[in-house]
Design an enzyme around this catalytic site. Structure first.
Site, PDB file in Angstrom:
ATOM      1  N   ASP A  47      42.921  54.597  48.058  1.00 24.43           N
ATOM      2  CA  ASP A  47      42.769  53.229  47.557  1.00 24.43           C
ATOM      3  C   ASP A  47      41.311  52.849  47.350  1.00 24.43           C
ATOM      4  O   ASP A  47      41.021  51.761  46.889  1.00 24.43           O
ATOM      5  CB  ASP A  47      43.393  52.245  48.550  1.00 24.43           C
ATOM      6  CG  ASP A  47      44.828  52.575  48.835  1.00 24.43           C
ATOM      7  OD1 ASP A  47      45.544  52.887  47.878  1.00 24.43           O
ATOM      8  OD2 ASP A  47      45.235  52.542  50.006  1.00 24.43           O
ATOM      9  N   ASP A  83      48.508  48.321  47.812  1.00 29.47           N
ATOM     10  CA  ASP A  83      49.010  49.653  48.037  1.00 29.47           C
ATOM     11  C   ASP A  83      50.318  49.502  48.804  1.00 29.47           C
ATOM     12  O   ASP A  83      50.595  48.437  49.354  1.00 29.47           O
ATOM     13  CB  ASP A  83      47.957  50.404  48.854  1.00 29.47           C
ATOM     14  CG  ASP A  83      48.430  51.786  49.222  1.00 29.47           C
ATOM     15  OD1 ASP A  83      49.064  52.412  48.369  1.00 29.47           O
ATOM     16  OD2 ASP A  83      48.167  52.223  50.345  1.00 29.47           O
ATOM     17  N   ASP A  86      44.815  50.968  52.395  1.00 35.98           N
ATOM     18  CA  ASP A  86      44.431  51.469  53.709  1.00 35.98           C
ATOM     19  C   ASP A  86      43.929  52.901  53.672  1.00 35.98           C
ATOM     20  O   ASP A  86      43.343  53.372  54.625  1.00 35.98           O
ATOM     21  CB  ASP A  86      45.606  51.384  54.671  1.00 35.98           C
ATOM     22  CG  ASP A  86      46.664  52.415  54.338  1.00 35.98           C
ATOM     23  OD1 ASP A  86      46.894  52.630  53.134  1.00 35.98           O
ATOM     24  OD2 ASP A  86      47.218  53.018  55.260  1.00 35.98           O
TER      25      ASP A  86
END
Lengths: 973, 356
Positions: free
Chosen positions: A677, A235, A673
């Protein structure tokens, strides 16, 4: 919940028609019907209407609160629940968590099947022979082995029912050779993995001081998978970047200000001085990093004495500088807030770069402190008089930012002047400059190029004075458009705004750094050296993603970009026509064409050293992930050095992960995080959550949690590598030791007419996996290190041993099994030939069943433990203790067990003490057998290390060479 | 920590600094430092360098070859006479109906053999009988005994596992019960040299522990070999089991189908070329299962009886090690390679394309 990975504020508004409903009583009598789309996973769109008093009001995402949204600046809202539970967009985006098992364990299962088949096979062979032998015992009323009384026997040995006996013997055989199936392996592996997790949790080098968070292995069954990662999906926001924007540079009136160094600049500098410069540079990063951390304001990393501390008034064009910062302080949608406890002012911003602008303006002396419905107030420095004043600006219009417009403007009235203040992307602002507003255009453009080269986000600042009349006419027109209810209202509004945003005067440009997390470029570089593919999946815009790609070293200068996007004009035209079918078809065609082009580019550049970076946006990804295109997409992406997916939804992230996991069959790791995700983390073989600021959702869904992206380097290259190696070795060894033991039983059977009599005492056998061989193998699994941590990091290529599964290849596994069979043959035939028939002691006594069993068992215990000692690379006192105490314990056990009364010890009574110990032959045969069992492995390793060394062999010998003080100093300092 | 200070970004720093930092903060989740948890225990890391490999091979060779020679020498010194008598002890008229001969109690089974002493045999000379193809390690056979019954008189009735030799025809237990005891070897040997009988000492041929702890002094044979089928030897029912050493020796089952058991000791030296006459009572039936019977006279040295295998094996392993040492030296000379050169990292070059 921050589905798009952004924590910023999102403006939500009720419809005008319902905004009057603000207490329960009104709601009681309020009746309306909402018609809307079916539940779906699209976060950025909502189609629905509110039918109320015969009117239809369209509902847009602006009116929709997603599940888990948090209210800010509002105490409560009244609302209607549209979707609940699994129908919510959040849940629609969630994928079902998989039960994750590591590849090694899956392969281990296969080996267990193999062993189980061989168990059945040898039991079957045994029972066949047994059946034949038993049948022959009674032929034509003649007994063959009369001493077994075949005439008067139980069904288990009955010659007349030999097949039945054979069947029962088959069951006995399954029990007897059950040692081939290492049941204790599962227990041992669990123990080892838990201890490995403890090491991960306890690693000081993965402990983050800032957040006081150590690494957490949240599941213990994927440790070794960490050593086999082939592709990392990362990410961006909060993972690679800190999700904070720093104002670092600006160019005002053609002069560049700002001396802060960005991560990218350091990364670029590093490339300019390859290898030997890295020492100096790491120091540089450090000093830079320290400077940032040493108490500066978040969002501001601008250092230039020409501007700061009011010195800007001395610059050549203070009036322009003032204007510049005024624009920054006024042209935004930031909301100021005062901390109730401390009285400090802080800003809530929809986007972090806006906050950075406001903070920068405040630092220079234009403090924005109040926003009212129609005005904005600043504390300003009047450079002419040199005093602080409060100035109010009447806010007339806000022409908001949109991805299409790529600019934002406000129209304000201040002390009689009508001003249009504008900031926007360079491409759109430059074309709107007036003829006399272009005096710094050339210099500014140069600066902008410079900024974007180092990965900064650039905004161009411009303004315009408006004539009163011009404004009035425009405002009237604008109001009309705004209140119209036609479908293309947005387009009309844009067009109206476009009419006033003209003839701007250029002030300068800002450069904002999307701050990378500490050590990210270095970590990515190391992981790249370890030949791990890193793909970035982000919800951000294409430009931002590319910028970050450059900043963190995913994209490099000289890399050719292949961009796959649907932002082409003809697609847009189709979009406006609104014919879904035609659009889909056109999109598909366009995407497949772009993929084909990308491939041809790749093939044509095969010979050259050009590297390719692939960038795909979310809309294209939708089409590219369709059944017929996904293969070619995958093919294209794995041939590119870096891949970036931007504007991707959580589901798309998960789909990409799944695509790679299933199609390539390689181990995938996802880092993220935020709540957006989660599905990606669950979909990947390993999910690593960054326990950063965005809450715990990702961490809860992850398998490992780390505080900083850079810890990934240590997690993979050190812990992953070690754990993989340990588990692989451990499993191989386990098979070895159980096969070596189990097959001695089988060979003995062959000499006992397969009657099912075990060669050893029952208790000896039961303790084999518990006391005599279990602890060393656990020590191996917990402590073994082929090379030290610092060398693991220094030679990231070592990681490929795991990624290519070299230590757990079928060759190696079968090799160890063959070694086990070989050992068992050596053990059985040497001991029997040495001990049996003739006297085995000076006093003429012969070795009986028990003595032979004890001798064989001694050899087995010695052989497997010495084999262990030979195959580990890392001897601590723990290893020594476990290995040698296991061997010693066998002797102690025999002493004690043989010494207690024969009612308990039965056949083992005094065998060791009375019969075996005084016999030199017993000791000599142990020595002979142990050395001969070790010889094959030892010579194999000796020659293989020399002729075809594996990477860790090379690095080990290097470590040995450098084992001088110099090296250890490096590792310890 | 990492090399060349690269870890500066890794939150390392000096531990002292970190300690002071955490002590200020009361509840810190910072892991405690110990060499154990940081996996930095002092360790030796053995590596197969050519030096070590060659030294090890040579060392093994150097140690093993003398041991092998010594064992071989000891084995060669042992004088052993092995005489197979099962076939020759069948009178020619019974050659066709061996089983009838051996199973008939009335036939004369005495058989005379003469043995020549090849070399001087120092006393004690051990007398063994050797049976082959006799599965004393058969599961049914091994289990067919009652240790409790053998140990004490009270446990006379504990005859589990002894079937079908558990109870006699009178319904009383057989002592000692079970197939092992039932099939007790019953050939006897008498030795004479020049018509002077040679005494065979049959005392102390069993293990002390067996005599003292496994076979009771108050347990007397009872109902033994009284059933319809006679297996092997009969026992004198007035002698307690712990003095029936032939039985004790027999009941220590052999490991493999070919085995020797101690019959007794001749405690005089036998000169070379002496002719020993053996009178064998060839009672035991090995003909059913095709087993051979040997009479073995053997001296013993420090490695026990005559067995060249140990010596040869030691010599072979030692020899192989020396050979491998030479082979490795050759490889080392022919294919030299600098130690620890990371340029040899194998996929460094093959995979150059993917990342820089």
């Amino acid at each position: 919940m921050n589905l798009d990975g952004e924590t910023n504020l999102k403006l939500k508004q009720s419809l005008d028609v319902t905004s009057s409903l603000c207490d329960e009583r009104c709601l009681q009598v309020f009746t309306a019907v909402i018609r809307c789309e079916d539940p779906n996973d699209k976060l950025y769109s909502f189609v629905g209407n509110l039918h109320y008093t015969n009117e239809v009001y369209p509902l847009s995402p602006q009116q929709i609160l997603l599940r888990d949204s948090k209210l800010k600046n509002t105490d409560y809202v009244y609302g209607v629940v549209i979707f609940t539970g699994h129908d919510t967009k959040v849940m629609q985006n969630a994928t079902h968590p998989r039960f994750k098992r590591s590849k090694i364990e899956k392969r281990m299962d296969k080996i267990i099947y193999i062993l189980f088949s061989s168990l059945i096979l040898i039991s079957f062979v045994g029972s066949c022979f047994f059946g034949m032998e038993t049948r022959r015992d009674l032929v034509d009323q003649k007994y063959r082995r009369w001493y077994l009384r075949p005439d008067d026997t139980t069904v288990f040995y009955d010659p007349t029912r030999a097949s039945l006996s054979a069947f029962f013997h088959f069951l006995t055989g399954l029990m007897l050779y059950g040692y081939l199936i290492p049941i204790s392996l599962y227990v041992s592996i669990e123990i080892v993995k838990v201890l490995q997790s403890v090491f991960i949790n306890q690693d000081l080098r993965m402990y983050d001081r800032a957040t006081d968070k150590p690494a957490r292995a949240r599941t213990s069954n994927l440790n070794e998978e960490l050593g086999q990662v082939d592709t990392i999906f990362s990410d961006k926001t909060g993972t690679l970047t800190c999700n904070s924007m720093d104002f670092v540079k600006c160019s005002i009136a053609g002069i560049a200000y700002g001396k802060g160094e960005t991560e990218v600049e350091s990364a670029l500098a590093r490339r300019d001085w390859p290898s030997e410069g890295s020492e100096i540079l790491s120091e540089r990063i450090d000093s830079h990093g320290n400077a940032v951390h040493s108490g500066m304001v978040k969002g501001f990393n601008f250092r230039d004495e020409r501007i700061m501390n009011g010195m800007w008034v001395e610059e050549p064009r203070p009036d322009l500088i003032k204007k510049f910062f005024q624009v920054l302080a006024i042209c935004h949608t930031v909301i100021p807030e005062v901390d109730r406890d401390t009285g400090d002012l802080y800003y809530e911003a929809e986007s972090q770069d806006e906050a950075a602008f406001v903070i920068a303006a405040r630092k220079v002396g234009f403090e924005f402190f109040e926003r009212k419905q129609k005005s904005i107030s600043l504390h300003e420095v009047d450079y002419v008089r040199g005093e602080n004043i409060v100035r109010h600006y009447e806010l007339l219009h806000v022409l908001e930012f949109s991805s299409l417009r790529k600019r934002m403007s406000v129209i304000v009235r201040s002390e009689g002047d009508l001003l249009l203040l504008c900031k926007g992307a360079d491409s759109v602002v430059f074309e709107r400059l007036s003829k006399d507003g272009r005096c710094f255009e050339h210099e500014t453009k140069n600066h902008i190029n410079e900024y974007s080269r180092v990965g900064l986000r650039v905004m161009v600042i411009a303004y315009r004075k408006l004539g009163e009349e011009e404004y009035e006419t425009w405002a009237e027109e604008f109001r009309k458009v705004k209140t119209s209810l036609s479908a293309d209202r947005d387009a009309l509004l844009d067009a109206a705004a476009d009419r006033i945003e003209r003839d701007l005067i250029l002030l300068g440009a800002t450069a904002v750094e999307d701050k990378l997390q500490e050590g990210v470029p270095r970590c990515i570089e190391k992981l790249a050296q370890a030949q791990i593919r890193i793909w970035m999946l982000t919800g951000d815009k294409l430009e931002t993603a590319v910028n970050i790609g450059y900043a963190c070293g995913l994209l490099r200068q000289g890399m050719k970009e292949i961009v796959i996007t649907l932002d082409s004009p003809d697609i847009k035209v189709l979009e406006e026509q609104g014919d879904e079918e035609v659009l889909t078809k056109a999109c598909l065609e366009s995407i497949s064409k772009q993929i084909r082009e990308g491939k041809s580019q790749l093939t044509s550049a095969k010979e050259g050293a050009t590297e390719f970076g692939l960038i795909i946006d979310g809309k294209s990804l939708n089409f590219a992930l369709s059944k017929n295109l996904e293969d070619s997409l995958l093919n294209l992406s794995i041939n590119c050095a870096s891949v970036i997916f931007c504007r991707s939804s959580p589901k798309q992230k998960a789909l990409v992960t799944r695509l790679v996991r299933l199609k390539l069959g390689k181990t995938t790791l996802s880092v993220g995080d935020g709540g957006n995700d989660v599905s990606m983390l669950q979909e990947a073989d390993i999910g690593v959550g960054i326990s950063g600021v965005e809450g715990l959702q990702a961490v809860m869904a992850s398998d490992f949690a780390i505080a900083q992206f850079r810890f990934l380097e240590r997690l993979l290259l050190v812990h992953g590598h070690w754990c993989y190696r340990r588990i692989a070795m451990m499993i191989c060894y386990f098979f070895y030791k159980n096969i070596a033991f189990g097959f001695t039983l089988f060979w003995f059977e062959a000499y006992a007419s397969f009657s099912g009599q075990p060669a050893y005492n029952d208790w000896d056998m039961s303790f084999y996996n518990v006391f005599f061989t279990s602890l060393p193998v656990i020590a191996l699994g917990v402590f073994d290190q082929d090379v030290s941590a610092c060398l693991c990091l220094k030679y990231p290529l070592l990681y490929q041993e795991g990624a290519r599964n070299i230590l757990f290849s079928w060759c190696r596994i079968l090799g160890w099994m063959a070694n086990g069979v070989g050992s068992s043959i050596i053990i059985f035939f040497c001991t029997t030939n040495v001990m049996v028939e003739q006297a085995f002691r000076r006093d003429g006594r012969v070795a009986d069943f028990e003595v032979l069993g004890v001798t064989m068992y001694t050899c087995v215990v010695w052989a497997v433990n010495c084999q262990m000692a030979l195959s580990i690379n890392y001897f601590t006192w723990i290893h020594h203790f476990f290995i040698w105490s296991s061997v010693a314990f066998w002797y102690i056990f025999m002493l004690i067990y043989g010494y207690i009364s024969p009612t308990i010890s039965t056949t083992a009574y005094m065998v060791f003490l009375e019969a075996a110990t005084p016999s030199l032959l017993y000791w000599l045969s142990t020595l002979l057998v142990v050395v001969s069992t070790l010889l094959p492995y030892f010579s194999y390793r000796a020659f293989q290390t020399w002729l075809q060394p594996m990477p860790h062999d090379l690095i080990q010998s290097r470590q040995q060479l450098k084992h001088s003080k110099e090296h250890t100093k490096h590792c310890e300092s | 920590m990492g090399e060349r200070g690269e870890t500066s970004s890794m939150g390392g720093g000096s531990d002292g600094a970190m300690d002071s930092f955490t002590s200020a903060k009361k509840i810190s989740k910072r892991p405690k430092y110990s060499r154990f948890t940081q996996q930095e225990l002092p360790a030796c890391k053995p590596i197969l360098t050519p030096g070590w490999v060659i030294t090890t091979f040579i060392l093994v060779g150097v140690v093993f070859i003398p041991i092998g020679l010594a064992s071989l020498f000891a084995s060669q010194r042992v004088v052993e006479i092995v005489d197979r008598y099962d076939e020759d002890c069948i009178p020619s008229r019974f050659k066709d109906k061996v089983l009838g001969y051996i199973q008939d109690e009335k036939t004369n089974k005495t058989c005379m053999r003469s043995l020549i002493v090849p070399k001087l045999m120092k006393s004690p000379i051990y007398v063994y009988y050797q049976l082959s193809n006799f599965y004393q390690n058969h599961r049914r056979y091994v289990k067919s005994r009652s240790d409790k019954q053998l140990r004490s008189n009270e446990s006379m009735w504990k005859t589990t596992n002894c079937e079908p030799e558990a109870l006699g025809e009178d319904g009383k237990p057989i002592v000692p019960c079970g197939l092992i005891a039932w099939s007790l070897f019953n050939d006897t040997y008498k030795f004479s040299v020049n018509n002077n009988p040679l005494d065979v000492n049959k005392r102390n041929i069993a293990w002390d522990s067996d005599r003292e702890h496994k076979f009771g002094s108050d347990v007397y044979p009872r109902n033994f070999q009284s059933g319809g089928l006679i297996g092997g030897a009969k026992l004198n029912s007035s002698i307690p089991l712990n003095e029936q050493e032939d039985l004790i020796v027999w009941m220590r089952t052999a490991a493999l189908p070919t085995f020797r058991k101690l019959y007794g000791r001749i405690e005089v030296d036998l000169e070379a070329n002496k002719k020993i006459t053996v009178t064998i009572k060839n009672n035991y039936n090995t003909y059913d299962f095709g087993g051979e019977k040997h009479l073995v006279l053997s001296t013993a040295s420090w490695i026990g009886g005559k067995n060249d295998f140990l010596g040869v094996a030691y010599l072979a392993v030692g020899g192989i090690c020396l050979f491998l040492a030479i082979a490795f030296i050759l490889v080392y000379v022919l294919k030299p390679r600098p130690l620890g050169d990371p340029n040899y990292l194998s996929w460094n070059r093959n995979q150059a394309g993917r990342w820089n």
